[in-house]
Design a protein around this motif. Structure first.
Motif, PDB file in Angstrom:
ATOM      1  N   SER A  81      31.806 -11.367  57.871  1.00  0.00           N
ATOM      2  CA  SER A  81      32.143 -11.697  56.522  1.00  0.00           C
ATOM      3  C   SER A  81      33.060 -12.787  56.158  1.00  0.00           C
ATOM      4  CB  SER A  81      32.786 -10.367  56.211  1.00  0.00           C
ATOM      5  OG  SER A  81      32.037  -9.174  56.237  1.00  0.00           O
ATOM      6  N   LEU A  82      32.967 -13.810  57.368  1.00  0.00           N
ATOM      7  CA  LEU A  82      33.496 -15.115  57.089  1.00  0.00           C
ATOM      8  C   LEU A  82      32.550 -16.062  56.766  1.00  0.00           C
ATOM      9  CD1 LEU A  82      35.998 -15.111  60.082  1.00  0.00           C
ATOM     10  CD2 LEU A  82      36.603 -15.117  57.849  1.00  0.00           C
ATOM     11  N   LEU A 109      33.496 -15.583  46.471  1.00  0.00           N
ATOM     12  CA  LEU A 109      33.408 -14.822  47.876  1.00  0.00           C
ATOM     13  C   LEU A 109      34.178 -13.561  47.971  1.00  0.00           C
ATOM     14  CD1 LEU A 109      33.346 -18.090  50.266  1.00  0.00           C
ATOM     15  CD2 LEU A 109      31.587 -16.463  49.886  1.00  0.00           C
ATOM     16  N   GLN A 110      35.502 -13.667  47.479  1.00  0.00           N
ATOM     17  CA  GLN A 110      36.306 -12.559  47.457  1.00  0.00           C
ATOM     18  C   GLN A 110      35.625 -11.330  46.673  1.00  0.00           C
ATOM     19  OE1 GLN A 110      39.800 -15.529  47.125  1.00  0.00           O
ATOM     20  NE2 GLN A 110      40.355 -13.922  46.108  1.00  0.00           N
ATOM     21  N   ASP A 164      34.136  -1.646  49.693  1.00  0.00           N
ATOM     22  CA  ASP A 164      33.554  -1.586  48.767  1.00  0.00           C
ATOM     23  C   ASP A 164      34.213  -1.110  47.510  1.00  0.00           C
ATOM     24  OD1 ASP A 164      30.834  -2.534  47.925  1.00  0.00           O
ATOM     25  OD2 ASP A 164      30.280  -2.044  50.185  1.00  0.00           O
ATOM     26  N   LEU A 199      36.100 -25.481  44.728  1.00  0.00           N
ATOM     27  CA  LEU A 199      36.618 -24.568  45.865  1.00  0.00           C
ATOM     28  C   LEU A 199      37.264 -23.421  45.270  1.00  0.00           C
ATOM     29  CD1 LEU A 199      37.363 -24.199  48.758  1.00  0.00           C
ATOM     30  CD2 LEU A 199      39.691 -25.300  48.182  1.00  0.00           C
ATOM     31  N   GLN A 200      38.031 -23.524  44.299  1.00  0.00           N
ATOM     32  CA  GLN A 200      38.551 -22.336  43.401  1.00  0.00           C
ATOM     33  C   GLN A 200      37.365 -21.341  43.217  1.00  0.00           C
ATOM     34  OE1 GLN A 200      41.580 -23.056  40.777  1.00  0.00           O
ATOM     35  NE2 GLN A 200      42.178 -21.125  40.351  1.00  0.00           N
ATOM     36  N   GLY A 230      35.836 -19.893  46.119  1.00  0.00           N
ATOM     37  CA  GLY A 230      36.815 -18.788  46.826  1.00  0.00           C
ATOM     38  C   GLY A 230      36.767 -17.512  45.936  1.00  0.00           C
ATOM     39  N   VAL A 231      36.868 -17.425  44.584  1.00  0.00           N
ATOM     40  CA  VAL A 231      36.891 -16.372  43.829  1.00  0.00           C
ATOM     41  C   VAL A 231      35.553 -15.432  44.028  1.00  0.00           C
ATOM     42  CG1 VAL A 231      37.012 -15.284  41.474  1.00  0.00           C
ATOM     43  CG2 VAL A 231      38.493 -17.116  42.272  1.00  0.00           C
ATOM     44  N   ARG A 261      32.649 -10.611  46.574  1.00  0.00           N
ATOM     45  CA  ARG A 261      31.631 -10.077  47.358  1.00  0.00           C
ATOM     46  C   ARG A 261      32.458  -9.558  48.780  1.00  0.00           C
ATOM     47  NH1 ARG A 261      26.063 -12.669  46.658  1.00  0.00           N
ATOM     48  NH2 ARG A 261      26.458 -13.828  44.731  1.00  0.00           N
ATOM     49  N   ARG A 262      33.489  -9.419  48.941  1.00  0.00           N
ATOM     50  CA  ARG A 262      34.412  -9.003  49.921  1.00  0.00           C
ATOM     51  C   ARG A 262      34.115  -9.708  51.212  1.00  0.00           C
ATOM     52  NH1 ARG A 262      37.970  -4.585  48.862  1.00  0.00           N
ATOM     53  NH2 ARG A 262      37.415  -4.320  46.602  1.00  0.00           N
ATOM     54  N   LEU A 263      33.859 -11.139  50.968  1.00  0.00           N
ATOM     55  CA  LEU A 263      33.747 -12.052  51.886  1.00  0.00           C
ATOM     56  C   LEU A 263      34.978 -12.985  51.886  1.00  0.00           C
ATOM     57  CD1 LEU A 263      29.991 -13.118  51.175  1.00  0.00           C
ATOM     58  CD2 LEU A 263      30.862 -11.700  52.985  1.00  0.00           C
ATOM     59  N   ALA A 264      35.486 -13.629  52.918  1.00  0.00           N
ATOM     60  CA  ALA A 264      36.659 -14.456  53.057  1.00  0.00           C
ATOM     61  C   ALA A 264      36.187 -15.920  53.197  1.00  0.00           C
ATOM     62  CB  ALA A 264      37.695 -13.898  54.152  1.00  0.00           C
ATOM     63  N   SER A 265      36.680 -16.803  52.597  1.00  0.00           N
ATOM     64  CA  SER A 265      36.539 -18.313  52.973  1.00  0.00           C
ATOM     65  C   SER A 265      37.525 -18.580  54.260  1.00  0.00           C
ATOM     66  CB  SER A 265      37.051 -19.122  51.685  1.00  0.00           C
ATOM     67  OG  SER A 265      36.783 -18.438  50.546  1.00  0.00           O
ATOM     68  N   LEU A 266      36.633 -19.290  55.056  1.00  0.00           N
ATOM     69  CA  LEU A 266      37.553 -19.838  56.186  1.00  0.00           C
ATOM     70  C   LEU A 266      37.356 -21.398  55.803  1.00  0.00           C
ATOM     71  CD1 LEU A 266      38.713 -19.127  58.863  1.00  0.00           C
ATOM     72  CD2 LEU A 266      36.594 -19.551  60.148  1.00  0.00           C
TER      73      LEU A 266
END
Lengths: 357, 357
Positions: free
Chosen positions: A85-86, A110-111, A49, A103-104, A107-108, A113-118
């Protein structure tokens, strides 16, 4: 040092999995806290965080982590916290700059929010093998972005208890949430523009007939034209692609009652229409043929096209999708909703411009 | 049913994590095997190595899994197997269709190997917070695709024991593997074309001066021109973008000794150059100005540009990147290598074509 894992490419093609590993002694967050002179919870905050640690503290912790080779294990944490968090992000058409843009932005966001894009690239013919793959990662949610992706994937995830949101399309199912642009209104703005500029012979180029975006754009276009006493005199299907758009343009432009203005359900078909009109029919844009598209993608702004188009606010669409996916669930299951984001006509030189006042 | 996890969006912005969960009784692969009438290892094969189960078996297992709501847990498996089957894919410039294409190819190829892409969109100013995020997922490897991404990320992953491969750039470090097109040879093919078509006043538009791709293209272009007794008479920097390319084109085209032919280090700058030449300088392409680009991206093929360009084989580049990343490691650490993929000139109407024989 994090784990050092050597993966043998051949292992993926056989059942004889052969992984050699080296496991350096692991440092943990206590070691980092001690070296940085902060509490263990501060270390944890910096890594999960960041926004809530001061830049100075953050830097001290990162430096200590660097020195010790520490990095937290999101995978192990996911098992203990029962979330990964995926977020699965399934895309279909990255050759369309509109979807690359979406998508861009996703992606930004999600990041942040400290989540990652699978990421999964959907090949419509291989959707069935994709479904178990996505599910096996225990993603916290799935975003499906693409006008042409089957809704089977969405329903399968939903029935596995994984929240799903569709971007730029919706389904008839009232189980699946969607975020779409206001296609009816956006297409209506094009109809109004054509009417006000005095175009009378009007063409419409559909995308994929089964896509909700194409159907809504056609519907909105036709009802607004009717308000002005106009109708569509030529209609072709261009399948949302450059090639399909070129074929549809040829069919439309060789008619004896050639349209004066064509509205294409996306920018790719609209640029293809301009190309075919200029090179094969020797038409000037917009003097001989006005063309409007949809998406206001990067193509629309290029000087060779200067395409009038309807802007879908990709930033708002991505935000709404995440909000829908991550919304607090108070009941057993949140009701599915279709969120409509306002769309806005952007006028350029591919349609006759009003003279400046 | 898989786990049903409700994620509270607010949880990500506070330390007060609040996850409500519902845990339906879990079915396991034994249940699926029993229902499908196959062995447990067959179920496992269908879900992890689909290619080795017959279509009929596969379908029976999937149907049973569907019926029972079973899906395997890749995350739990990753802990026991000490690999995650996740590959971090870091991209920088999805607005460039070349990179969107590379991403699509990489995504498909990873899926075919039953690996998943963990996508990160790099914001050059936020690279430092991205690094621990990527590492925390214990990815089995990292692919960094983008001419402008800092090499700090690559070195940090490498030092954490995670294999890294750069795509479309390399660094001075001999620790980091790369896959690049043969930029020196590709640019040389453009130089040869310009020389053979008789152009004498020749311009070069660089991308980002620090990017290896731009430097190698300039080097290859100049040495091949020299073979023909030619040299670059005008040089500008266009930063690989449409806007930068437009600015550089203006600077180049207002010179009294305006070039007859310009080679731009990517297609985005080349299309911007064509746009500026036509609209602001009233030049015909290629009669007054020949333009060549690099990447042979989707832009190059558009009829409004018909851009002569150097094709980088994205499929081969993606394959080589995966092969490098997943290669069997026999020693403690495989030596870093720079893999060069042959590039091929694609001639279109933006340069003078040879008359047909």
């Amino acid at each position: 040092m994090c784990r050092l894992v050597f993966v043998d490419a051949r292992a993926y093609n056989s059942t004889n999995i052969n992984i050699r590993k080296s496991m350096p002694s692991r440092t943990n967050s206590n070691d980092v806290a001690r070296l940085a002179g902060v509490s263990r919870s501060t270390v944890s905050r910096v890594f999960t965080d960041g926004a809530y640690a001061s830049a100075e503290t953050s830097e001290r912790v990162m430096k200590a982590a660097d020195q010790l080779g520490y990095c937290p294990n999101a995978i192990a944490r996911s098992l203990s916290m029962n979330r990964t968090s995926l977020i699965g992000v399934i895309v279909g058409e990255l050759d369309n700059p509109f979807y690359a843009d979406i998508l861009q932005v996703i992606g930004v966001k999600l990041q942040q929010r400290r989540l990652a894009s699978l990421l999964f690239v959907a090949n419509p013919s291989a959707m069935d093998t994709l479904i178990p793959q996505v599910l096996s990662y225990r993603v916290d949610g799935v975003i499906i972005s693409g006008a042409t992706l089957s809704s089977k994937m969405a329903l399968r995830c939903q029935s596995a208890g994984i929240p799903v949101v569709l971007v730029n399309r919706y389904t008839d199912s009232d189980l699946i949430s969607s975020v779409v642009g206001d296609n009816v209104d956006g297409a209506g703005q094009v109809a109004r523009l054509f009417a006000e500029r005095g175009y009378r012979r009007i063409g419409f180029m559909a995308g994929l007939p089964e896509a909700s975006s194409s159907r809504d754009r056609e519907h909105g276009f036709r009802i607004k034209l009717a308000d002005f006493g106009l109708s569509v005199s030529a209609r072709e299907v261009g399948s949302f692609t450059l090639e399909g758009g070129a074929r549809a343009a040829r069919a439309m432009l060789c008619r004896p009652d050639r349209p004066e203005a064509v509205f294409c359900a996306n920018d790719m078909m609209a640029t293809a229409t301009i190309d075919i009109a200029r090179t094969e029919f020797n038409l000037r844009i917009p003097e001989d043929l006005a063309v409007a598209g949809y998406d206001n993608s990067s193509l629309a702004g290029m000087l060779a096209y200067q395409l009038t188009s309807v802007d879908q606010n990709t930033t708002l669409m991505a935000e709404a999708a995440l909000e829908n996916l991550l919304q607090p669930s108070l009941g057993a299951k949140p009701p599915a909703q279709v969120v409509r984001i306002p769309s806005k006509l952007v006028e350029r030189a591919s349609t006759t411009l009003l003279a400046a006042n």
